[in-house]
Design a protein around this motif. Sequence first.
Motif, PDB file in Angstrom:
ATOM      1  N   ILE A   6      -5.281  -0.778  -9.255  1.00 46.42           N
ATOM      2  CA  ILE A   6      -5.886  -0.863  -7.928  1.00 46.42           C
ATOM      3  C   ILE A   6      -4.852  -1.105  -6.845  1.00 46.42           C
ATOM      4  N   PHE A   7      -3.808  -1.884  -7.150  1.00 42.87           N
ATOM      5  CA  PHE A   7      -2.816  -2.186  -6.126  1.00 42.87           C
ATOM      6  C   PHE A   7      -1.959  -0.966  -5.803  1.00 42.87           C
ATOM      7  N   GLU A   8      -1.614  -0.186  -6.819  1.00 44.40           N
ATOM      8  CA  GLU A   8      -0.849   1.032  -6.569  1.00 44.40           C
ATOM      9  C   GLU A   8      -1.700   2.085  -5.870  1.00 44.40           C
ATOM     10  N   ARG A   9      -2.984   2.162  -6.235  1.00 42.28           N
ATOM     11  CA  ARG A   9      -3.887   3.106  -5.569  1.00 42.28           C
ATOM     12  C   ARG A   9      -4.028   2.746  -4.083  1.00 42.28           C
ATOM     13  N   LEU A  10      -4.209   1.455  -3.828  1.00 43.26           N
ATOM     14  CA  LEU A  10      -4.339   1.003  -2.448  1.00 43.26           C
ATOM     15  C   LEU A  10      -3.031   1.179  -1.674  1.00 43.26           C
ATOM     16  N   ARG A  11      -1.941   0.957  -2.355  1.00 37.07           N
ATOM     17  CA  ARG A  11      -0.637   1.136  -1.706  1.00 37.07           C
ATOM     18  C   ARG A  11      -0.484   2.584  -1.222  1.00 37.07           C
ATOM     19  N   GLN A  12      -0.790   3.513  -2.098  1.00 35.83           N
ATOM     20  CA  GLN A  12      -0.752   4.926  -1.718  1.00 35.83           C
ATOM     21  C   GLN A  12      -1.666   5.189  -0.521  1.00 35.83           C
ATOM     22  N   ALA A  13      -2.917   4.742  -0.654  1.00 38.22           N
ATOM     23  CA  ALA A  13      -3.939   5.062   0.336  1.00 38.22           C
ATOM     24  C   ALA A  13      -3.587   4.535   1.717  1.00 38.22           C
ATOM     25  N   TYR A  14      -3.156   3.279   1.787  1.00 39.00           N
ATOM     26  CA  TYR A  14      -2.959   2.685   3.102  1.00 39.00           C
ATOM     27  C   TYR A  14      -1.632   3.059   3.738  1.00 39.00           C
ATOM     28  N   LEU A  15      -0.611   3.329   2.942  1.00 38.79           N
ATOM     29  CA  LEU A  15       0.625   3.849   3.543  1.00 38.79           C
ATOM     30  C   LEU A  15       0.393   5.256   4.090  1.00 38.79           C
ATOM     31  N   LEU A  16      -0.402   6.058   3.371  1.00 37.07           N
ATOM     32  CA  LEU A  16      -0.773   7.372   3.888  1.00 37.07           C
ATOM     33  C   LEU A  16      -1.623   7.243   5.151  1.00 37.07           C
ATOM     34  N   LYS A  17      -2.544   6.283   5.141  1.00 38.55           N
ATOM     35  CA  LYS A  17      -3.407   6.074   6.298  1.00 38.55           C
ATOM     36  C   LYS A  17      -2.583   5.732   7.538  1.00 38.55           C
ATOM     37  N   ILE A  18      -1.591   4.893   7.367  1.00 37.76           N
ATOM     38  CA  ILE A  18      -0.745   4.510   8.485  1.00 37.76           C
ATOM     39  C   ILE A  18       0.026   5.714   9.013  1.00 37.76           C
ATOM     40  N   GLN A  19       0.480   6.582   8.119  1.00 35.29           N
ATOM     41  CA  GLN A  19       1.179   7.790   8.548  1.00 35.29           C
ATOM     42  C   GLN A  19       0.260   8.717   9.347  1.00 35.29           C
ATOM     43  N   VAL A  20      -0.984   8.843   8.885  1.00 36.41           N
ATOM     44  CA  VAL A  20      -1.951   9.666   9.618  1.00 36.41           C
ATOM     45  C   VAL A  20      -2.244   9.052  10.981  1.00 36.41           C
ATOM     46  N   MET A  21      -2.389   7.718  11.010  1.00 32.15           N
ATOM     47  CA  MET A  21      -2.703   7.031  12.261  1.00 32.15           C
ATOM     48  C   MET A  21      -1.586   7.161  13.280  1.00 32.15           C
ATOM     49  N   ALA A  45      -9.258  -7.244   1.703  1.00 35.79           N
ATOM     50  CA  ALA A  45      -7.999  -7.864   2.125  1.00 35.79           C
ATOM     51  C   ALA A  45      -6.996  -6.809   2.592  1.00 35.79           C
ATOM     52  N   VAL A  46      -6.831  -5.770   1.791  1.00 34.88           N
ATOM     53  CA  VAL A  46      -5.866  -4.723   2.130  1.00 34.88           C
ATOM     54  C   VAL A  46      -6.364  -3.921   3.336  1.00 34.88           C
ATOM     55  N   GLY A  47      -7.668  -3.663   3.388  1.00 38.33           N
ATOM     56  CA  GLY A  47      -8.226  -2.965   4.539  1.00 38.33           C
ATOM     57  C   GLY A  47      -8.031  -3.757   5.823  1.00 38.33           C
ATOM     58  N   GLY A  48      -8.160  -5.079   5.728  1.00 38.42           N
ATOM     59  CA  GLY A  48      -7.947  -5.926   6.896  1.00 38.42           C
ATOM     60  C   GLY A  48      -6.525  -5.838   7.410  1.00 38.42           C
ATOM     61  N   TYR A  49      -5.574  -5.763   6.490  1.00 34.05           N
ATOM     62  CA  TYR A  49      -4.170  -5.625   6.887  1.00 34.05           C
ATOM     63  C   TYR A  49      -3.955  -4.283   7.599  1.00 34.05           C
ATOM     64  N   ALA A  50      -4.477  -3.211   7.024  1.00 35.87           N
ATOM     65  CA  ALA A  50      -4.317  -1.885   7.627  1.00 35.87           C
ATOM     66  C   ALA A  50      -4.969  -1.838   9.011  1.00 35.87           C
ATOM     67  N   ASN A  51      -6.147  -2.463   9.145  1.00 34.94           N
ATOM     68  CA  ASN A  51      -6.826  -2.472  10.444  1.00 34.94           C
ATOM     69  C   ASN A  51      -6.034  -3.267  11.482  1.00 34.94           C
ATOM     70  N   GLN A  52      -5.379  -4.340  11.035  1.00 39.00           N
ATOM     71  CA  GLN A  52      -4.547  -5.123  11.944  1.00 39.00           C
ATOM     72  C   GLN A  52      -3.382  -4.294  12.469  1.00 39.00           C
ATOM     73  N   ILE A  53      -2.752  -3.528  11.579  1.00 34.66           N
ATOM     74  CA  ILE A  53      -1.659  -2.658  11.992  1.00 34.66           C
ATOM     75  C   ILE A  53      -2.161  -1.636  13.018  1.00 34.66           C
ATOM     76  N   LEU A  54      -3.330  -1.061  12.751  1.00 35.55           N
ATOM     77  CA  LEU A  54      -3.904  -0.074  13.657  1.00 35.55           C
ATOM     78  C   LEU A  54      -4.196  -0.686  15.020  1.00 35.55           C
ATOM     79  N   GLU A  55      -4.792  -1.882  15.044  1.00 36.99           N
ATOM     80  CA  GLU A  55      -5.136  -2.537  16.308  1.00 36.99           C
ATOM     81  C   GLU A  55      -3.886  -2.848  17.120  1.00 36.99           C
ATOM     82  N   GLU A  56      -2.833  -3.294  16.429  1.00 41.04           N
ATOM     83  CA  GLU A  56      -1.586  -3.582  17.125  1.00 41.04           C
ATOM     84  C   GLU A  56      -1.018  -2.315  17.745  1.00 41.04           C
TER      85      GLU A  56
END
Length: 216
Positions: free
Chosen positions: A85-100, A165-176
């Motif tokens: 789950i941690f590697e899957r989330l790592r992939q997903a949210y680093l990709l999400k940040i790149q898209v954002m 938890a991981v989604g909250g971190y990604a959302n914080q990055i997006l809000e910033e």
Amino acid sequence: MFSKFLSLEPERRNAILNAALKEFAGKGFDDASTNVIAKEASISKPLMFHYVNNKKDFFLFLYDYCLKILEREYFSRIDLNEKDIFERLRQAYLLKIQVMQKHPWIFDFVRVAVFTDSQAVKDELLKRRMKVEKSNFEWFYGDIDGSNFRSRLDVEKAKQLIFWAVGGYANQILEEYQSSEVTEFDFEKIRVEFDGYLTELRKAFYKCGGYGYECY
């Protein structure tokens, strides 16, 4: 219908696209202003409508266009054979940040579009809704290997807590990013910080030896 818009040079096309995503994401379809979109994109309103036809057609086009972007740059690039789950989330949210970084408002726009109550576009969006169903929690994380979690944990609840938890971190990055004048993420800094948080989550949820995690 939108061949003129798609044929625009990328810089101008993305300026209109991101201005529209921001306005629709923040106000919904009914209250969004095409005047604001044109002003944000530094284009006259008549010229903008030359490229995008009308507000309703543009909104529906944006929804389809965003799904194509997400399929190409996000969903299709995640390795679903990875069961940790941690590697899957790592992939997903680093990709999400790149898209954002390219389209800061794309995820907010899709969420607003999916749950809109606007009668002007609701029926058309319902026809399209199945296209985003695969992004839900069960499809994306239902096949995660639960054997490495600590024995006394409710694995499904643990997965959901990690997801939040991981989604909250990604959302914080997006809000910033959305609230600042910064035009680029320091991606390496984010990656290092993110990996640090994932390490702490592994300590909290995994037993010794789970996916290579060692106790200290």
